[in-house]
Design a protein around this motif. Sequence first.
Motif, PDB file in Angstrom:
ATOM      1  N   ARG A  23       4.684  13.831  57.791  1.00 32.77           N
ATOM      2  CA  ARG A  23       3.672  12.982  57.971  1.00 32.77           C
ATOM      3  C   ARG A  23       2.311  13.487  57.860  1.00 32.77           C
ATOM      4  NH1 ARG A  23       5.998   8.738  61.863  1.00 32.77           N
ATOM      5  NH2 ARG A  23       8.205   8.918  61.332  1.00 32.77           N
ATOM      6  N   ASN A  24       2.046  14.887  57.348  1.00 31.93           N
ATOM      7  CA  ASN A  24       0.798  15.478  56.959  1.00 31.93           C
ATOM      8  C   ASN A  24       0.270  16.053  58.041  1.00 31.93           C
ATOM      9  OD1 ASN A  24       0.885  15.196  54.040  1.00 31.93           O
ATOM     10  ND2 ASN A  24       0.590  12.800  54.231  1.00 31.93           N
ATOM     11  N   TYR A  25       0.784  16.547  59.181  1.00 31.77           N
ATOM     12  CA  TYR A  25       0.378  17.074  59.992  1.00 31.77           C
ATOM     13  C   TYR A  25       0.298  18.677  59.674  1.00 31.77           C
ATOM     14  CZ  TYR A  25       0.292  13.165  63.251  1.00 31.77           C
ATOM     15  OH  TYR A  25       0.148  12.078  63.798  1.00 31.77           O
ATOM     16  N   LYS A  26      -0.622  19.611  60.327  1.00 30.30           N
ATOM     17  CA  LYS A  26      -0.639  20.924  59.899  1.00 30.30           C
ATOM     18  C   LYS A  26       0.074  21.874  61.090  1.00 30.30           C
ATOM     19  CE  LYS A  26      -4.153  24.426  59.134  1.00 30.30           C
ATOM     20  NZ  LYS A  26      -3.296  25.380  58.246  1.00 30.30           N
ATOM     21  N   VAL A  27       1.197  22.322  60.440  1.00 36.48           N
ATOM     22  CA  VAL A  27       2.138  22.758  61.605  1.00 36.48           C
ATOM     23  C   VAL A  27       1.956  24.195  61.695  1.00 36.48           C
ATOM     24  CG1 VAL A  27       4.537  22.642  62.770  1.00 36.48           C
ATOM     25  CG2 VAL A  27       3.457  20.673  61.341  1.00 36.48           C
ATOM     26  N   LYS A  28       2.180  25.000  63.153  1.00 34.88           N
ATOM     27  CA  LYS A  28       2.259  26.414  63.067  1.00 34.88           C
ATOM     28  C   LYS A  28       3.586  26.339  63.894  1.00 34.88           C
ATOM     29  CE  LYS A  28      -1.568  29.328  63.131  1.00 34.88           C
ATOM     30  NZ  LYS A  28      -2.710  29.928  63.804  1.00 34.88           N
ATOM     31  N   LEU A  29       4.452  27.331  63.837  1.00 34.19           N
ATOM     32  CA  LEU A  29       5.676  27.695  64.819  1.00 34.19           C
ATOM     33  C   LEU A  29       5.865  28.849  65.289  1.00 34.19           C
ATOM     34  CD1 LEU A  29       9.149  25.783  64.343  1.00 34.19           C
ATOM     35  CD2 LEU A  29       9.091  28.220  64.513  1.00 34.19           C
ATOM     36  N   PHE A  30       5.893  29.076  66.700  1.00 39.10           N
ATOM     37  CA  PHE A  30       6.089  30.212  67.394  1.00 39.10           C
ATOM     38  C   PHE A  30       7.727  30.562  67.677  1.00 39.10           C
ATOM     39  CE2 PHE A  30       1.642  29.282  68.061  1.00 39.10           C
ATOM     40  CZ  PHE A  30       1.086  30.389  67.144  1.00 39.10           C
ATOM     41  N   ARG A 221       7.624  27.196  53.313  1.00 41.53           N
ATOM     42  CA  ARG A 221       6.705  28.090  52.436  1.00 41.53           C
ATOM     43  C   ARG A 221       5.948  26.940  51.527  1.00 41.53           C
ATOM     44  NH1 ARG A 221      10.465  33.074  53.027  1.00 41.53           N
ATOM     45  NH2 ARG A 221       9.543  33.910  54.496  1.00 41.53           N
ATOM     46  N   GLU A 222       6.674  26.204  50.978  1.00 42.89           N
ATOM     47  CA  GLU A 222       6.319  25.096  49.941  1.00 42.89           C
ATOM     48  C   GLU A 222       4.855  24.449  50.615  1.00 42.89           C
ATOM     49  OE1 GLU A 222      10.452  24.656  47.313  1.00 42.89           O
ATOM     50  OE2 GLU A 222       9.755  22.962  48.525  1.00 42.89           O
ATOM     51  N   ARG A 223       5.366  24.053  51.888  1.00 47.08           N
ATOM     52  CA  ARG A 223       4.357  22.886  52.663  1.00 47.08           C
ATOM     53  C   ARG A 223       3.252  23.824  53.233  1.00 47.08           C
ATOM     54  NH1 ARG A 223       5.265  17.485  51.663  1.00 47.08           N
ATOM     55  NH2 ARG A 223       4.385  17.390  53.784  1.00 47.08           N
ATOM     56  N   GLY A 224       3.393  25.213  53.284  1.00 48.06           N
ATOM     57  CA  GLY A 224       2.068  25.821  53.859  1.00 48.06           C
ATOM     58  C   GLY A 224       2.356  25.779  55.637  1.00 48.06           C
ATOM     59  N   ILE A 225       3.744  25.691  55.939  1.00 48.64           N
ATOM     60  CA  ILE A 225       3.846  25.736  57.459  1.00 48.64           C
ATOM     61  C   ILE A 225       3.972  27.346  57.881  1.00 48.64           C
ATOM     62  CG2 ILE A 225       5.377  25.119  59.313  1.00 48.64           C
ATOM     63  CD1 ILE A 225       6.286  22.882  57.707  1.00 48.64           C
ATOM     64  N   GLU A 226       3.122  27.512  58.685  1.00 50.66           N
ATOM     65  CA  GLU A 226       3.323  29.066  59.134  1.00 50.66           C
ATOM     66  C   GLU A 226       4.170  29.249  60.269  1.00 50.66           C
ATOM     67  OE1 GLU A 226      -0.635  31.330  59.235  1.00 50.66           O
ATOM     68  OE2 GLU A 226      -1.302  29.013  59.663  1.00 50.66           O
ATOM     69  N   PHE A 227       4.920  30.290  60.099  1.00 51.02           N
ATOM     70  CA  PHE A 227       6.105  30.593  61.450  1.00 51.02           C
ATOM     71  C   PHE A 227       5.975  32.022  61.676  1.00 51.02           C
ATOM     72  CE2 PHE A 227       9.476  32.356  59.259  1.00 51.02           C
ATOM     73  CZ  PHE A 227       9.540  31.978  57.959  1.00 51.02           C
ATOM     74  N   PHE A 228       6.260  32.410  62.906  1.00 52.55           N
ATOM     75  CA  PHE A 228       5.972  33.504  63.336  1.00 52.55           C
ATOM     76  C   PHE A 228       7.150  33.872  64.362  1.00 52.55           C
ATOM     77  CE2 PHE A 228       1.925  31.743  62.845  1.00 52.55           C
ATOM     78  CZ  PHE A 228       1.148  32.652  62.160  1.00 52.55           C
ATOM     79  N   LEU A 229       7.844  34.979  63.669  1.00 50.11           N
ATOM     80  CA  LEU A 229       9.090  35.469  64.579  1.00 50.11           C
ATOM     81  C   LEU A 229       8.503  36.505  65.782  1.00 50.11           C
ATOM     82  CD1 LEU A 229      11.608  35.704  61.768  1.00 50.11           C
ATOM     83  CD2 LEU A 229      11.212  33.995  63.300  1.00 50.11           C
ATOM     84  N   ASN A 230       9.524  36.966  66.613  1.00 51.78           N
ATOM     85  CA  ASN A 230       9.083  37.961  67.782  1.00 51.78           C
ATOM     86  C   ASN A 230       7.691  37.517  68.247  1.00 51.78           C
ATOM     87  OD1 ASN A 230      11.294  39.716  67.180  1.00 51.78           O
ATOM     88  ND2 ASN A 230      10.171  40.045  65.300  1.00 51.78           N
ATOM     89  N   THR A 231       7.330  36.390  68.498  1.00 48.71           N
ATOM     90  CA  THR A 231       6.123  35.629  68.840  1.00 48.71           C
ATOM     91  C   THR A 231       6.517  34.619  69.962  1.00 48.71           C
ATOM     92  OG1 THR A 231       5.177  36.097  66.521  1.00 48.71           O
ATOM     93  CG2 THR A 231       3.872  35.147  68.062  1.00 48.71           C
ATOM     94  N   GLY A 232       6.623  35.080  71.213  1.00 46.43           N
ATOM     95  CA  GLY A 232       6.984  34.387  72.293  1.00 46.43           C
ATOM     96  C   GLY A 232       5.943  33.766  72.764  1.00 46.43           C
ATOM     97  N   VAL A 233       5.842  32.299  73.340  1.00 45.38           N
ATOM     98  CA  VAL A 233       4.808  31.818  74.192  1.00 45.38           C
ATOM     99  C   VAL A 233       5.021  32.062  75.541  1.00 45.38           C
ATOM    100  CG1 VAL A 233       3.963  29.606  74.629  1.00 45.38           C
ATOM    101  CG2 VAL A 233       4.451  30.025  72.381  1.00 45.38           C
ATOM    102  N   SER A 234       3.760  32.748  76.065  1.00 44.67           N
ATOM    103  CA  SER A 234       3.961  32.925  77.616  1.00 44.67           C
ATOM    104  C   SER A 234       3.505  31.973  78.530  1.00 44.67           C
ATOM    105  CB  SER A 234       3.349  34.266  77.681  1.00 44.67           C
ATOM    106  OG  SER A 234       1.990  34.247  77.653  1.00 44.67           O
ATOM    107  N   ARG A 235       2.614  31.186  78.214  1.00 39.94           N
ATOM    108  CA  ARG A 235       2.230  30.008  78.980  1.00 39.94           C
ATOM    109  C   ARG A 235       1.504  28.782  78.230  1.00 39.94           C
ATOM    110  NH1 ARG A 235      -3.071  30.053  81.773  1.00 39.94           N
ATOM    111  NH2 ARG A 235      -4.323  31.428  80.802  1.00 39.94           N
ATOM    112  N   PHE A 236       1.566  27.663  78.776  1.00 40.59           N
ATOM    113  CA  PHE A 236       0.674  26.409  78.350  1.00 40.59           C
ATOM    114  C   PHE A 236      -0.325  26.575  79.235  1.00 40.59           C
ATOM    115  CE2 PHE A 236       4.814  25.723  76.327  1.00 40.59           C
ATOM    116  CZ  PHE A 236       4.020  25.424  74.958  1.00 40.59           C
TER     117      PHE A 236
END
Length: 442
Positions: A23-30, A221-236
Amino acid sequence: MKSVTVTGGGIAGLSAAVFLSERNYKVKLFESSPKLGGRAYSFFDKEKNQFFDNGQHILAGWYKNTFEYLNITGSSGNLNFQKTLEINFINQEKRLYRLNCPAVSPPYNILAGLLKFRALDFRDKTALINLKKLFAGRINADTFRNVKELLTDLKQTDNLIKYFWDPFNLAVFNTVSENISAELFLNVINRGFKEKKSSALVIPEVNLNELLIDGTVKYFRERGIEFFLNTGVSRFAVNESCKKIEFLELENGSRETSDYYICAVPFFGFRKLFEKKVFDEFGYNTEKLKSSAIISVHLFFKNRIPGKLIPENSSGMTGLTGTKVQWIFKRSDIHLSLVISGAGYLGLIEKSSEDIFEIVMNDLKMTIKGFDETALSDYRIIKEKRATFIPDKESSKYRPKQKTYLSNFYIAGDWTDTGLPATIESAVTSAKICTEEITNSF
Ligand SMILES: Cc1cc2nc3c(=O)[nH]c(=O)nc-3n(C[C@H](O)[C@H](O)[C@H](O)COP(=O)(O)OP(=O)(O)OC[C@H]3O[C@@H](n4cnc5c(N)ncnc54)[C@H](O)[C@@H]3O)c2cc1C
């Protein structure tokens, strides 16, 4: 382009990233761990120089949202769709029974299959008439504390329970009928017996990484979605007025901001991501959900598995009855994958691998004609203590909706309120709901 951060790289997080990118959102995943896939993953066995799954996963014809996700990532070609439901069962007397449902509309397919099923006698078959109410959707779930009560009310015989309902319940809900809410059970029945192919099994032909991860990573990779392994979220972090998320903080101390935030971590990791004040405001009791375990056993043979040992069928899947092992899958000419669902309930999860192996050997000797332990070269045992949540009646009170009181924050995961048990389909459905809610939010 609006931005979304997704926390958690299990199937819920991955599919949310894919649906939002569509849906054309720019996504980053942790993802906090070193791998994607969460509870559905393959690991590399150095000794065997091969990938193995943490546990055999099966899908079903009614997994509509999952197939949509796998179509987008180009992975649906790796699935073996049974034409109709067909399963072999072997009992403690080493007798083989084949459940073979014809390709007619539901519920006649399953009823016709059961009428021909030799594990059932005349009395069992007569009891099938009582299922009319079930398939006609004329059951009020609220009147039953659990599925055991519901099946008793439907006058299901011991044989029907042993050869049909118990295997069905363990495969879909990962627990016994006493622990299953009638509401969830009816939801699955409604989906599973809706269309001709909805009750058929769908078996991955490749390992879980190839099925669920490789295509997704290529898509990222094709859609430019960045993803980061070993990268936990500690708080919102929530703003002063407690109305929205201001930023999320990573375990490495850095901060990330985006227009929307999806949290796709398991229920037992959710609470610690919030200050008490914020969590209390949610009014959730997520910590009250209970877990159910699965033990998976990989058996390797020295030579090709003899053709007659495990009778073939279209799914490569055989059910055992009256044993701790419930399912056997033939994965290759020398490799069998065995499943023990509800392993905590069966008192197995705390046992050592050696003890579990002995139990498995006894089960196989009891059921499989010609099984010879000395033909094995090796085995692996994988215990997943928190494989799924227990879908009892209480659990519905503790499963949150995907949309929250925070205007830019959504929750995904198999444990959120999807009306489904903890399955891949529930995880993907939660991601679909988050995507719809975000898209409709302005
Ligand atoms: C052995 C086994 C067999 C199964 N068999 C079947 C089957 O046959 N059919 C079926 O449909 N389902 C099956 N399931 C269930 C299915 O695997 C799950 O329902 C599904 O994978 C859950 O996906 P999820 O994304 O909701 O959660 P998870 O897979 O738990 O993903 C959550 C992710 O969040 C990450 N995370 C946690 N905390 C943080 C944090 N603070 N920051 C960043 N990341 C974080 C975790 O590392 C994880 O990767 C099985 C499960 C198991 C274990």
